[in-house]
Write a protein that holds these residues in place. Structure first.
Motif, short mmCIF file in Angstrom:
data_model
loop_
_atom_site.label_atom_id
_atom_site.label_comp_id
_atom_site.label_asym_id
_atom_site.label_seq_id
_atom_site.Cartn_x
_atom_site.Cartn_y
_atom_site.Cartn_z
N ALA A 188 0.98 -1.23 -0.09
CA ALA A 188 -0.13 0.08 0.11
C ALA A 188 0.79 1.20 0.03
O ALA A 188 0.39 2.33 -0.37
N LEU A 189 2.13 1.12 0.50
CA LEU A 189 2.87 2.38 0.59
C LEU A 189 3.27 2.88 -0.73
O LEU A 189 3.43 4.20 -1.02
N TYR A 190 3.31 2.17 -1.66
CA TYR A 190 3.56 2.57 -3.28
C TYR A 190 2.33 2.97 -3.94
O TYR A 190 2.36 3.51 -5.20
N ARG A 203 2.10 10.02 0.28
CA ARG A 203 3.27 10.26 1.22
C ARG A 203 3.43 8.82 2.02
O ARG A 203 2.20 8.23 2.25
N THR A 204 4.67 8.44 2.43
CA THR A 204 4.83 7.20 3.27
C THR A 204 5.69 7.51 4.56
O THR A 204 6.69 8.40 4.19
N SER A 263 0.54 -7.51 -8.47
CA SER A 263 1.74 -7.32 -8.04
C SER A 263 2.16 -6.05 -8.33
O SER A 263 1.80 -5.17 -8.95
N VAL A 264 2.98 -5.67 -7.40
CA VAL A 264 3.77 -4.39 -7.37
C VAL A 264 5.28 -4.55 -7.61
O VAL A 264 5.64 -5.75 -6.96
N ASN A 308 16.58 -0.54 -6.48
CA ASN A 308 16.87 0.46 -5.56
C ASN A 308 15.54 0.47 -4.76
O ASN A 308 15.17 1.49 -3.91
N MET A 309 14.63 -0.66 -5.07
CA MET A 309 13.39 -0.67 -4.27
C MET A 309 12.48 0.59 -4.59
O MET A 309 11.70 1.07 -3.96
N GLU A 310 12.55 1.02 -5.83
CA GLU A 310 11.40 1.97 -6.19
C GLU A 310 10.72 1.50 -7.50
O GLU A 310 11.03 0.39 -8.14
#
Length: 325
Positions: free
Chosen positions: A45-47, A51-52, A315-316, A321-323
């Protein structure tokens, strides 16, 4: 333009809920950031949030102050809990959080949370107020040879159907009682299972009641559901809410059996399937924005009836770089 920023705690997989708040803000022409917090930086959900923040674990001594810092950094107007383990802590610290920030915590009074978070307390409350619930057995009753199986066992403060079992005989009962540290044991009941999404304003006035038939469940959460304006359920839930007096979005689970409505549990928060009711027209996110803007809402049943929802995973993908790709 009005600005209302929302903080969703333990965001996890609540992508649909984040999107529902974003959509409601756009519909009402509100300047709004939906801020997601979680203890894991790979919570999906952060993606999808505006804002996170990575927050400590709930039992960390700095958890409440971390929430306060996020609220002040992001000018948060409303804090939304999403998991059961948050509820007691937030109810106990509601006044403190609201004093230190400009945010309102969407949490019912501590007395309500204590009733709902402990299955024994829920049982006693429902029995006292003449609402039907499967019989609960004490230790002495379970020693009797007159106990009729099957029974049902679950943790006193559990969630997501973890460690819940149908018990077919005394041998199984002993095994499951060893597995579950603190348990409640009830009659096993059968029937049509419903989740009911209820929305109440900040004064506990009922705004909407949406029964959802649970057609299929995965890991304790609805995966297929059907909205049904069942008058018996709506009327019974209305009576329950007037006595319990929670606030915000409440999720009630019950069964329609041959002996009538039997309650299972009450979860004083957004349930995982809440976006179904929101999409049907009972939009708790829009309701919350309207309340925060000072509007007075009235009870209504302006949501679509007899519609079916089928939920699925998506899926995400992240790069090295975990972006988000």
């Amino acid at each position: 333009m009005t600005e209302i920023n929302v903080l969703i705690l333990s965001a996890g997989r609540r992508v649909e809920l984040i999107q529902a708040f974003q959509k409601a803000g756009q519909k009402l022409n509100i300047k709004s950031n939906v801020v997601a917090g979680d203890c894991s930086d790979t919570a999906p959900a952060l993606y999808f949030a505006d804002r996170t923040y990575k927050l400590p674990f709930i039992h960390d001594p700095n958890y409440i102050n971390s929430i306060i810092n996020v609220c002040n950094n992001e000018d948060i107007s409303l804090i939304i809990p999403t998991i059961d383990t948050d509820l007691l802590l937030l109810a106990e610290n509601k006044i403190y959080i609201e004093k230190k920030t400009n945010a309102k915590v969407l949490i019912s009074d501590l007395e309500v949370i204590e009733i709902c978070r402990d299955k024994v307390n829920t049982q006693k409350f429902l029995e006292k107020n003449n609402f039907s619930i499967p019989k609960m057995y004490n230790d002495s009753e379970l020693l009797s040879d007159n106990v009729k199986y099957p029974l049902f066992i679950k943790p006193i403060s559990g969630s997501s159907s973890i460690n819940t079992f149908k018990v077919n005989n005394k041998k199984e009962l002993n095994i499951y009682r060893d597995i579950i540290n603190k348990s409640i044991i009830q009659d096993y009941i059968e029937g049509e299972e419903y989740t009911v999404d209820v929305f109440l304003d900040f004064e506990s006035n009922i705004i909407s009641i949406v029964p959802r038939l649970r057609m299929a469940i995965r890991s304790g959460e609805i995966s297929k559901g059907k909205i049904l304006k069942d008058r018996e359920i709506i009327d019974n839930i209305t009576q329950l809410m007037k006595i319990l007096k929670p606030i915000g979005h409440i999720t009630v689970q019950l069964m329609k059996t041959k002996n009538g409505i039997q309650y299972i549990e009450i979860n004083p928060r957004f349930g995982g399937g809440a976006p179904m009711s929101i999409q049907s027209g009972a939009d708790s996110c829009e309701n919350l924005f309207r309340l925060l803007m000072g509007e007075k809402l009235e009870y209504n049943e302006n949501y679509k009836d007899n519609i079916t929802f089928l939920r699925f995973d998506q899926s995400v993908c992240l790069d090295e770089n975990m972006e988000l790709l």
